[in-house]
Write an enzyme that holds these catalytic residues in place. Structure first.
Site, PDB file in Angstrom:
ATOM      1  N   ARG A 161       0.824  -1.230   0.000  1.00 40.37           N
ATOM      2  CA  ARG A 161       0.000   0.000   0.000  1.00 40.37           C
ATOM      3  C   ARG A 161       0.856   1.278   0.000  1.00 40.37           C
ATOM      4  O   ARG A 161       0.519   2.265   0.644  1.00 40.37           O
ATOM      5  CB  ARG A 161      -0.961   0.018   1.202  1.00 40.37           C
ATOM      6  CG  ARG A 161      -1.972  -1.093   1.219  1.00 40.37           C
ATOM      7  CD  ARG A 161      -2.927  -1.047   0.035  1.00 40.37           C
ATOM      8  NE  ARG A 161      -3.847  -2.181   0.062  1.00 40.37           N
ATOM      9  CZ  ARG A 161      -3.644  -3.344  -0.585  1.00 40.37           C
ATOM     10  NH1 ARG A 161      -2.558  -3.526  -1.318  1.00 40.37           N
ATOM     11  NH2 ARG A 161      -4.523  -4.307  -0.514  1.00 40.37           N
ATOM     12  N   SER A 211     -11.650  -1.028   2.767  1.00 38.82           N
ATOM     13  CA  SER A 211     -10.995  -1.304   4.052  1.00 38.82           C
ATOM     14  C   SER A 211     -10.407  -0.015   4.604  1.00 38.82           C
ATOM     15  O   SER A 211      -9.663   0.674   3.901  1.00 38.82           O
ATOM     16  CB  SER A 211      -9.871  -2.323   3.876  1.00 38.82           C
ATOM     17  OG  SER A 211     -10.424  -3.550   3.496  1.00 38.82           O
ATOM     18  N   GLU A 281      -5.753   3.238   6.018  1.00 40.12           N
ATOM     19  CA  GLU A 281      -5.375   3.094   4.610  1.00 40.12           C
ATOM     20  C   GLU A 281      -6.027   4.223   3.815  1.00 40.12           C
ATOM     21  O   GLU A 281      -5.468   4.722   2.850  1.00 40.12           O
ATOM     22  CB  GLU A 281      -5.876   1.740   4.103  1.00 40.12           C
ATOM     23  CG  GLU A 281      -5.645   1.514   2.638  1.00 40.12           C
ATOM     24  CD  GLU A 281      -6.143   0.163   2.159  1.00 40.12           C
ATOM     25  OE1 GLU A 281      -5.783  -0.863   2.768  1.00 40.12           O
ATOM     26  OE2 GLU A 281      -6.901   0.146   1.172  1.00 40.12           O
TER      27      GLU A 281
HETATM   28  C1  LIG Z   1     -16.077  -1.107  -2.021  1.00 40.80           C
HETATM   29  C2  LIG Z   1     -14.605  -0.843  -2.100  1.00 40.80           C
HETATM   30  C3  LIG Z   1     -13.719  -1.888  -2.267  1.00 40.80           C
HETATM   31  C4  LIG Z   1     -12.335  -1.638  -2.334  1.00 40.80           C
HETATM   32  N1  LIG Z   1     -11.488  -2.688  -2.510  1.00 40.80           N
HETATM   33  C5  LIG Z   1     -10.158  -2.471  -2.571  1.00 40.80           C
HETATM   34  C6  LIG Z   1      -9.242  -3.561  -2.748  1.00 40.80           C
HETATM   35  O1  LIG Z   1      -9.620  -4.708  -2.900  1.00 40.80           O
HETATM   36  N2  LIG Z   1      -7.924  -3.269  -2.764  1.00 40.80           N
HETATM   37  C7  LIG Z   1      -7.443  -2.000  -2.639  1.00 40.80           C
HETATM   38  O2  LIG Z   1      -6.217  -1.806  -2.667  1.00 40.80           O
HETATM   39  N3  LIG Z   1      -8.279  -0.959  -2.479  1.00 40.80           N
HETATM   40  C8  LIG Z   1      -9.623  -1.153  -2.446  1.00 40.80           C
HETATM   41  N4  LIG Z   1     -10.479  -0.093  -2.291  1.00 40.80           N
HETATM   42  C9  LIG Z   1      -9.934   1.274  -2.145  1.00 40.80           C
HETATM   43  C10 LIG Z   1      -9.782   2.049  -3.462  1.00 40.80           C
HETATM   44  O3  LIG Z   1     -10.705   1.626  -4.419  1.00 40.80           O
HETATM   45  C11 LIG Z   1      -8.386   1.909  -4.024  1.00 40.80           C
HETATM   46  O4  LIG Z   1      -7.434   2.404  -3.108  1.00 40.80           O
HETATM   47  C12 LIG Z   1      -8.215   2.674  -5.353  1.00 40.80           C
HETATM   48  O5  LIG Z   1      -6.969   2.349  -5.896  1.00 40.80           O
HETATM   49  C13 LIG Z   1      -8.311   4.194  -5.168  1.00 40.80           C
HETATM   50  O6  LIG Z   1      -8.427   4.790  -6.444  1.00 40.80           O
HETATM   51  P1  LIG Z   1      -9.215   6.159  -6.637  1.00 40.80           P
HETATM   52  O7  LIG Z   1      -9.104   6.535  -8.073  1.00 40.80           O
HETATM   53  O8  LIG Z   1     -10.596   6.041  -6.116  1.00 40.80           O
HETATM   54  O9  LIG Z   1      -8.357   7.115  -5.739  1.00 40.80           O
HETATM   55  P2  LIG Z   1      -8.873   8.343  -4.857  1.00 40.80           P
HETATM   56  O10 LIG Z   1      -9.706   7.813  -3.738  1.00 40.80           O
HETATM   57  O11 LIG Z   1      -9.461   9.373  -5.732  1.00 40.80           O
HETATM   58  O12 LIG Z   1      -7.493   8.864  -4.259  1.00 40.80           O
HETATM   59  C14 LIG Z   1      -6.768   8.048  -3.354  1.00 40.80           C
HETATM   60  C15 LIG Z   1      -5.337   8.588  -3.242  1.00 40.80           C
HETATM   61  O13 LIG Z   1      -4.686   8.443  -4.498  1.00 40.80           O
HETATM   62  C16 LIG Z   1      -4.227   9.711  -4.964  1.00 40.80           C
HETATM   63  N5  LIG Z   1      -4.372   9.739  -6.433  1.00 40.80           N
HETATM   64  C17 LIG Z   1      -5.463   9.449  -7.167  1.00 40.80           C
HETATM   65  N6  LIG Z   1      -5.203   9.587  -8.477  1.00 40.80           N
HETATM   66  C18 LIG Z   1      -3.911   9.990  -8.561  1.00 40.80           C
HETATM   67  C19 LIG Z   1      -3.044  10.323  -9.644  1.00 40.80           C
HETATM   68  N7  LIG Z   1      -3.442  10.268 -10.923  1.00 40.80           N
HETATM   69  N8  LIG Z   1      -1.776  10.711  -9.355  1.00 40.80           N
HETATM   70  C20 LIG Z   1      -1.341  10.784  -8.071  1.00 40.80           C
HETATM   71  N9  LIG Z   1      -2.115  10.494  -7.009  1.00 40.80           N
HETATM   72  C21 LIG Z   1      -3.388  10.090  -7.256  1.00 40.80           C
HETATM   73  C22 LIG Z   1      -5.119  10.735  -4.282  1.00 40.80           C
HETATM   74  O14 LIG Z   1      -4.499  12.006  -4.226  1.00 40.80           O
HETATM   75  C23 LIG Z   1      -5.305  10.082  -2.924  1.00 40.80           C
HETATM   76  O15 LIG Z   1      -4.182  10.335  -2.105  1.00 40.80           O
HETATM   77  C24 LIG Z   1     -11.860  -0.311  -2.223  1.00 40.80           C
HETATM   78  C25 LIG Z   1     -12.767   0.747  -2.067  1.00 40.80           C
HETATM   79  C26 LIG Z   1     -14.127   0.488  -2.018  1.00 40.80           C
HETATM   80  C27 LIG Z   1     -15.086   1.640  -1.878  1.00 40.80           C
END
Ligand SMILES: Cc1cc2nc3c(=O)[nH]c(=O)nc-3n(C[C@H](O)[C@H](O)[C@H](O)COP(=O)(O)OP(=O)(O)OC[C@H]3O[C@@H](n4cnc5c(N)ncnc54)[C@H](O)[C@@H]3O)c2cc1C
Length: 288
Positions: A161, A211, A281
């Site tokens: 992570r 999570s 996380e």
């Molecule tokens: C129902 C559910 C299930 C999930 N299951 C998992 C799982 O199995 N495994 C897992 O690891 N995660 C899981 N997640 C968490 C999440 O989906 C992941 O962490 C995902 O990778 C976040 O992507 P996002 O585009 O939504 O990021 P955001 O929530 O928009 O941002 C998260 C972080 O990433 C940064 N970020 C986003 N885009 C960029 C970019 N282009 N450049 C630099 N920084 C950036 C943001 O600034 C922030 O710090 C889950 C979430 C939910 C709601």
């Protein structure tokens, strides 16, 4: 580029929580994004990068400064042989689909992560014993000098992570992935199995950010929470899911303050019972 003022972040987070961002910007492409970064840095304006908002808890007071949306306009996916080149706003589910359509295997365990590839790279997202880092060839970022540069896998300092992206404040613009040849039908079946597992185990019927805590060393956060009788515990509209103890869900009218207090309550009990510090996380934006 599209600019919105006082945009409510609850419209952009999977928790459906979050007050207004002073400015919310949607650049039309990578070049506008670079210009925007240069401008914000030259003026000393604080900025936040948002993908799909699925790993965020945004304060009820919102965030001061500028939120930059990557999701809407930068999401092209290009397949060449066994390599896939994607823009940072592409959703993991779309990439998984594209890989399957091109008979490419390797992405299946990650198909249900609801965020963008940019968000996934930033925190080295993973599921079912597979991390996105295992598929990465290189990543294009906007660096601290607002220049685009390519970083190869061994320069990205991936671990559980974690990647160099957050440490350095880089913005991911493009990702190149290496897949393997496979059988489309088999790949589709695998994806269905992983999706079914999520539906059984996760409270997908409620808004959440997945999570809440990182896995502590030699333990599982959800197991510790379950064994501490915290399932069903609530503060206002925020509740520890009875389906998956690692999730906090918004049962309808939760505020960020509710979720934050519940996080503190969980941390405090786990520290008392097990002497383990649970580290969030999810990313916390704004003042709590
Ligand atoms: C129902 C559910 C299930 C999930 N299951 C998992 C799982 O199995 N495994 C897992 O690891 N995660 C899981 N997640 C968490 C999440 O989906 C992941 O962490 C995902 O990778 C976040 O992507 P996002 O585009 O939504 O990021 P955001 O929530 O928009 O941002 C998260 C972080 O990433 C940064 N970020 C986003 N885009 C960029 C970019 N282009 N450049 C630099 N920084 C950036 C943001 O600034 C922030 O710090 C889950 C979430 C939910 C709601």
């Amino acid at each position: 580029m599209k600019v919105l003022l006082k945009e409510n972040m609850s419209n952009h987070t999977s928790f459906r929580i979050g007050g207004p961002a002073d400015v919310y910007v949607i650049p039309a492409n990578e070049f506008e994004l670079v210009d925007l970064m240069r401008f914000l840095r030259s003026k000393g304006i604080k900025y936040y990068i948002i993908g799909k908002g699925t790993n965020l808890l945004v304060s009820d007071k919102g965030v001061r400064g500028c939120v930059i949306n990557i999701l809407d306009k930068m999401s092209k996916i290009n397949v060449i042989g066994n390599k896939v080149s994607v823009e940072a706003g592409a959703l993991m589910v779309q990439i998984a689909d594209e890989c399957c359509n091109n008979n490419l295997t390797g992405f299946e365990p990650l198909c249900g992560i609801p965020g963008t590839i940019g968000g996934a790279i930033s925190m080295n997202a993973g599921a079912y014993d597979k991390e996105i880092s295992s598929l990465v060839l290189s990543v294009d970022v906007i660096d601290e000098n607002s220049k685009i540069k390519t970083l190869y896998k061994d320069e990205l300092d991936f671990s559980y992570r974690h990647s160099i992206i957050e440490d350095m404040g880089y913005v991911v613009t493009k990702v190149r992935l290496q897949l393997r040849e496979g059988d489309g039908e088999e790949i589709r079946k695998k994806m269905s199995r992983f999706t079914a597992l999520r539906t059984i185990k996760q409270p997908l019927e409620y808004p959440s950010a997945g999570s809440v805590f990182k896995r502590p060393e030699n333990a599982f956060a959800s197991q510790l929470i379950q064994e501490s009788n915290l399932q069903g515990e609530s503060v206002g509209g925020a509740e520890v899911s009875s389906k998956h103890a690692g999730f906090i869900v918004n049962t309808g009218n939760a505020t960020a303050a509710d979720v934050y207090k519940l996080i503190e309550k969980i941390q405090s009990r786990i520290l008392t019972y097990y002497n383990i510090n649970l580290e969030p996380e999810i990313k916390l934006w704004g003042k709590f």
